[in-house]
Design a protein around this motif. Structure first.
Motif: not given
Length: 147
Positions: A102-103, A117
């Protein structure tokens, strides 16, 4: 070719391996973020700590956030993935989908210079691409559908 540099957030806040989880939580609150890259003394990312990590892996395990360091959480984080500035955005999205990331820290010759992100993807990519990303990365976290 569109590179990750064009959509990354360059003003990425990070913490040092020596910083405590209390410091991490204070930084997250101050900058209104839910995750911080952890960097070594040379600015190279070695891990990421999330607000969930602090709650589940520190407080939930009875450890003290005032003494538990980011380096302790980053140990064994050999699954950290990063991309270089000139990486094609499509390649970065594929990596994020495959690894359910996710990041994604962005580096310049290994030194942290930004982060991508979910929000960055949603602001910069097509609805279809973002939809595919959400299905690939987030569907494992959704409750099972009952019919």
């Amino acid at each position: 070719m569109t590179t990750v540099q064009s959509i990354m957030r360059a003003a990425v806040v990070h913490i040092s391996v020596r910083d405590t989880m209390e410091t991490a939580a204070q930084q997250m609150r101050r900058f209104e973020v839910g995750a911080l890259p952890i960097c070594d003394g040379e600015g190279r990312p070695v891990g990421i700590v999330t607000d969930r990590d602090i709650v589940v892996d520190v407080v939930g395990q009875g450890a003290d956030p005032k003494t538990t360091t980011a380096g302790e959480l980053a140990q064994g984080a050999d699954n950290l993935h990063t991309v270089e500035l000139d990486t094609d955005i499509d390649d970065a999205v594929v990596l994020m989908e495959q690894r359910q990331i996710r990041r994604l820290p962005v580096t310049d010759r290994g030194v942290l210079v930004g982060i991508i992100t979910e929000a960055d993807l949603s602001r910069n990519l097509s609805e279809d691409t973002v939809g595919e990303f959400v299905v690939a990365v987030c569907s494992a976290d959704l409750p099972a559908q009952t019919t």
